[in-house]
Design a protein around this motif. Structure first.
Motif, PDB file in Angstrom:
ATOM      1  N   HIS A 245       0.820  -1.209   0.000  1.00 39.85           N
ATOM      2  CA  HIS A 245       0.000   0.000   0.000  1.00 39.85           C
ATOM      3  C   HIS A 245       0.857   1.263   0.000  1.00 39.85           C
ATOM      4  N   ALA A 246       2.018   1.206   0.627  1.00 38.00           N
ATOM      5  CA  ALA A 246       2.901   2.368   0.603  1.00 38.00           C
ATOM      6  C   ALA A 246       3.383   2.647  -0.818  1.00 38.00           C
ATOM      7  N   ALA A 247       3.736   1.583  -1.553  1.00 37.14           N
ATOM      8  CA  ALA A 247       4.141   1.771  -2.945  1.00 37.14           C
ATOM      9  C   ALA A 247       2.969   2.193  -3.816  1.00 37.14           C
ATOM     10  N   LEU A 248       1.774   1.751  -3.445  1.00 40.63           N
ATOM     11  CA  LEU A 248       0.581   2.136  -4.210  1.00 40.63           C
ATOM     12  C   LEU A 248       0.363   3.638  -4.154  1.00 40.63           C
TER      13      LEU A 248
ATOM     14  N   VAL B  45      -2.771   8.121  -7.791  1.00 41.78           N
ATOM     15  CA  VAL B  45      -3.442   7.132  -6.958  1.00 41.78           C
ATOM     16  C   VAL B  45      -3.857   7.729  -5.611  1.00 41.78           C
ATOM     17  N   ALA B  46      -2.991   8.521  -4.995  1.00 37.99           N
ATOM     18  CA  ALA B  46      -3.318   9.099  -3.683  1.00 37.99           C
ATOM     19  C   ALA B  46      -4.582   9.947  -3.729  1.00 37.99           C
ATOM     20  N   PRO B  47      -4.740  10.859  -4.698  1.00 40.07           N
ATOM     21  CA  PRO B  47      -6.015  11.600  -4.761  1.00 40.07           C
ATOM     22  C   PRO B  47      -7.216  10.694  -4.990  1.00 40.07           C
ATOM     23  N   MET B  48      -7.023   9.631  -5.767  1.00 42.81           N
ATOM     24  CA  MET B  48      -8.118   8.702  -6.018  1.00 42.81           C
ATOM     25  C   MET B  48      -8.556   8.010  -4.737  1.00 42.81           C
ATOM     26  N   ILE B  49      -7.604   7.575  -3.939  1.00 41.53           N
ATOM     27  CA  ILE B  49      -7.929   6.902  -2.677  1.00 41.53           C
ATOM     28  C   ILE B  49      -8.665   7.855  -1.740  1.00 41.53           C
ATOM     29  N   LYS B  50      -8.213   9.079  -1.646  1.00 44.94           N
ATOM     30  CA  LYS B  50      -8.875  10.039  -0.766  1.00 44.94           C
ATOM     31  C   LYS B  50     -10.291  10.353  -1.242  1.00 44.94           C
ATOM     32  N   ASP B  51     -10.494  10.429  -2.545  1.00 39.03           N
ATOM     33  CA  ASP B  51     -11.836  10.696  -3.069  1.00 39.03           C
ATOM     34  C   ASP B  51     -12.780   9.522  -2.801  1.00 39.03           C
ATOM     35  N   VAL B  52     -12.279   8.300  -2.917  1.00 37.61           N
ATOM     36  CA  VAL B  52     -13.098   7.125  -2.609  1.00 37.61           C
ATOM     37  C   VAL B  52     -13.476   7.121  -1.132  1.00 37.61           C
ATOM     38  N   MET B  53     -12.543   7.474  -0.265  1.00 34.95           N
ATOM     39  CA  MET B  53     -12.842   7.537   1.162  1.00 34.95           C
ATOM     40  C   MET B  53     -13.880   8.623   1.451  1.00 34.95           C
ATOM     41  N   ASP B  54     -13.806   9.750   0.753  1.00 36.41           N
ATOM     42  CA  ASP B  54     -14.806  10.812   0.949  1.00 36.41           C
ATOM     43  C   ASP B  54     -16.195  10.323   0.556  1.00 36.41           C
ATOM     44  N   GLU B  55     -16.293   9.566  -0.532  1.00 31.94           N
ATOM     45  CA  GLU B  55     -17.604   9.042  -0.929  1.00 31.94           C
ATOM     46  C   GLU B  55     -18.134   8.059   0.109  1.00 31.94           C
ATOM     47  N   LEU B  56     -17.280   7.212   0.663  1.00 28.79           N
ATOM     48  CA  LEU B  56     -17.720   6.280   1.701  1.00 28.79           C
ATOM     49  C   LEU B  56     -18.138   7.014   2.966  1.00 28.79           C
ATOM     50  N   LEU B  57     -17.411   8.047   3.322  1.00 26.55           N
ATOM     51  CA  LEU B  57     -17.771   8.818   4.513  1.00 26.55           C
ATOM     52  C   LEU B  57     -19.127   9.494   4.338  1.00 26.55           C
ATOM     53  N   ARG B  58     -19.437   9.962   3.153  1.00 26.66           N
ATOM     54  CA  ARG B  58     -20.737  10.582   2.918  1.00 26.66           C
ATOM     55  C   ARG B  58     -21.867   9.557   3.039  1.00 26.66           C
TER      56      ARG B  58
ATOM     57  N   GLY C  60      -9.914  14.025  11.549  1.00 31.53           N
ATOM     58  CA  GLY C  60      -8.663  13.348  11.207  1.00 31.53           C
ATOM     59  C   GLY C  60      -8.817  11.857  11.009  1.00 31.53           C
ATOM     60  N   PHE C  61     -10.047  11.361  10.891  1.00 31.04           N
ATOM     61  CA  PHE C  61     -10.265   9.920  10.718  1.00 31.04           C
ATOM     62  C   PHE C  61      -9.647   9.428   9.408  1.00 31.04           C
ATOM     63  N   LYS C  62      -9.794  10.195   8.345  1.00 30.34           N
ATOM     64  CA  LYS C  62      -9.277   9.766   7.043  1.00 30.34           C
ATOM     65  C   LYS C  62      -7.753   9.653   7.064  1.00 30.34           C
ATOM     66  N   GLU C  63      -7.073  10.649   7.624  1.00 28.30           N
ATOM     67  CA  GLU C  63      -5.608  10.615   7.676  1.00 28.30           C
ATOM     68  C   GLU C  63      -5.118   9.455   8.541  1.00 28.30           C
ATOM     69  N   LYS C  64      -5.802   9.211   9.651  1.00 27.60           N
ATOM     70  CA  LYS C  64      -5.399   8.107  10.521  1.00 27.60           C
ATOM     71  C   LYS C  64      -5.602   6.759   9.830  1.00 27.60           C
ATOM     72  N   THR C  65      -6.687   6.640   9.070  1.00 25.93           N
ATOM     73  CA  THR C  65      -6.943   5.390   8.350  1.00 25.93           C
ATOM     74  C   THR C  65      -5.873   5.125   7.298  1.00 25.93           C
ATOM     75  N   ILE C  66      -5.485   6.177   6.565  1.00 24.47           N
ATOM     76  CA  ILE C  66      -4.428   6.013   5.555  1.00 24.47           C
ATOM     77  C   ILE C  66      -3.120   5.597   6.218  1.00 24.47           C
TER      78      ILE C  66
END
Length: 546
Positions: free
Chosen positions: A227-230, A236-249, A261-267
């Protein structure tokens, strides 16, 4: 004598760590009769039970009351209806029907169905539709469990478990759902499990699943298990954050609340190094069905239920769904067996019979292609062309591939012909390093060249042996018969085991008379060698020392 309290009849379905852990702790309460459905490794579990190494409970081996292979076998015991059915199997709605798995052991209006949703979303709706008069509860486990063997597990740290109803059932009052959840939590607490009744089990489900849903599908699509290499890959990083935003909504629309800070801690937790790849990536590499529906299909349905658009999750779902189908349809890698040549036939093998013996003295008058009695030049390719590889350069005497487009040096990966002959003789010869697409003519030329070089080398060695047997040349200078010793500079044969600079050629004495090989009697030579020599007196030795 006081009547014995009735014991809860519990059926645990699933041969995994969560099912084994819950069965172990429920059996420890002495208030439950646990029947365990265990398919893989059934004989070992049925005979010896399951062993646990736990930092909280010590090392222990327990044996459930019954161990069966299938739920149908459990239903055939006829000891009464099950009070709880723990469904701890992998949710693959596109492969099999979860409700059909437990249909034979669910009693209407009695059995409470507890489904493990630690690594899934949205599987409760189908069970509630299939069993409308039964309470369906969800379970999320926070215990750290590791499977060490078929029936061996390790438990570390927490024993936190949450249970609760994910959806409201119009046919069942909410109070009954709450009572069933509290009764199970109390029973597990007796087994020293920190079980809590959640008022909104969706909260715990999203807290566990937002990270895996954002990382695991992209990890498979990018074929990057780390996941670190991903995160280092482009966009990829913006894509992952956008997917997390959709799940949070989606989660917030279902009354879930997340700290700042839940999203940053999860990453941060997802990129932490792990000893093994994710389950989804392991399934992808093993070409097993992946949990596409529960990871991506269920969030899309949940979003539609609350009227939200989730374009990124929909895109991932379409891509991963296609990859999942194509990955399972890939042919299995064939075992390594003898390869075949371009004509669909096994390559020609060198004969094991010895080559014909050459004449003892070579061509007439001791000449070798007009070069005198020195080392004979190679009968292989003309000067300037590189000869074949060393004797041990390729298996079974096959030369290197021709540098004219007849193939590469990579080992053949094609499937071998389905022929019993290949399997029968695969231990005799290895057909690797054979150029793909090469013609039979190229193979014959390479074999012919190797044969000629072997014969020429034998001729050279025999001539050298015979010359050394003739003894040293007579004293005094004399013209040297024969030309210069051929070397690689003038097109001669260059063997890797010889050193041209230290070559000794005793050819200065006159050549002996030629021998006709057709009229040569070897028996007369050997008889003269073995004949006893006459004795020589000491006087004769002093008069003629030679």
């Amino acid at each position: 004598m006081a009547p014995t309290a009735p014991r809860l009849r519990i059926l645990s379905v699933g041969g995994n760590a969560v099912s084994a852990f819950l069965s172990w702790r429920l059996q420890a309460t002495n208030a439950c009769d646990v029947t365990l459905v265990w398919k893989s490794g059934f004989d070992a579990v049925s005979q010896y039970g399951i062993s646990f190494k736990s930092s909280a409970f010590g090392n222990e081996r327990f044996k459930p009351r019954h161990v069966v292979r299938t739920p149908e076998d459990a239903a055939a015991t006829k000891e009464g209806a099950f009070d709880y059915v723990l469904l701890c199997v992998k949710a693959l709605p596109d492969i099999y029907d979860l409700a059909a798995v437990i249909e034979s052991v669910v009693t209407p209006q009695h059995t409470c169905i507890l489904v493990n949703t630690t690594h899934t979303l949205g599987v409760e709706a189908h069970l509630e539709q299939r069993f409308p008069t039964n309470v369906v509860l969800s379970l999320v486990s926070g215990a750290e469990l590791t499977q060490l063997g078929v029936s061996e597990f390790e438990h570390k740290a927490s024993t936190e478990v949450w249970v609760g109803a994910a959806n409201k059932n119009a046919a069942i009052p909410a109070s009954i759902q709450q009572d069933m959840a509290e009764a199970l939590a109390m029973t597990l607490s007796t087994g020293q499990v920190d079980c809590k009744v959640s008022r909104n089990i969706r909260q715990q489900q999203y807290e566990r699943m937002i990270g895996p849903i954002a990382f695991h599908p992209l990890s498979v699509l990018m074929e990057t298990p780390s996941h670190a290499a991903l995160l280092e890959k482009t966009a990829v990083a913006p894509m992952i954050k956008d997917v997390m935003d959709e799940l949070l909504r989606i989660a917030e629309a279902q009354e879930c609340v997340f700290p700042k800070g839940f999203k940053e801690k999860t990453i941060e937790e997802m990129v932490r190094p792990s000893e093994s790849n994710s389950i989804m990536y392991q399934d992808f590499m093993a070409r097993r069905p992946m949990e596409v529906e529960t990871y991506l299909g269920s969030p899309i349905k949940l979003a539609q239920a609350v009227g939200l658009k989730v374009p990124r999750i929909e895109t991932l779902y379409a891509l991963l769904h296609s990859v999942n189908i194509a990955n399972q349809q890939k042919p299995k890698e064939a075992p390594v067996t003898p390869a075949v040549n371009g004509n669909g036939q096994f390559p020609t093998r060198l004969s094991s019979a010895p080559a014909p013996r050459p004449p003892m003295n070579g061509p007439p008058n001791g000449m070798m292609n007009g070069r005198g009695r020195g080392r004979a030049p190679s009968m292989g390719p003309p000067p300037g062309m590189r000869r074949g590889g060393p004797m041990n350069g390729a298996p079974n005497g096959y030369g290197r591939p021709m540098p004219n487009g007849y193939g590469s040096r990579q080992q053949s990966r094609r499937g071998s012909i389905d022929n019993d002959l290949a399997d029968e003789f695969s231990h005799v010869v290895l057909y690797d390093d054979i150029p793909e697409g090469g013609s039979q003519m190229g193979d014959d030329l390479a074999l012919r060249e190797r044969e000629l070089m072997l014969r020429q080398r034998e001729i050279n060695m025999r001539e050298q042996e015979m010359r050394m047997r003739r003894g040293p040349p007579p004293p005094g200078p004399g013209p040297r018969r024969g030309g210069a010793t051929p070397s690689i500079r003038n097109g001669g044969f260059d063997d890797d085991d010889d050193d041209d600079d230290e070559y000794f050629d005793p050819t200065s004495r006159p050549a002996p008379p030629l021998i006709d090989p057709d009229n040569f009697d070897m028996m007369s030579v050997t008889s003269r060698r073995t004949r006893k020599a006459p004795s020589i007196s000491q006087g004769q030795m002093r008069n003629n020392p030679e």
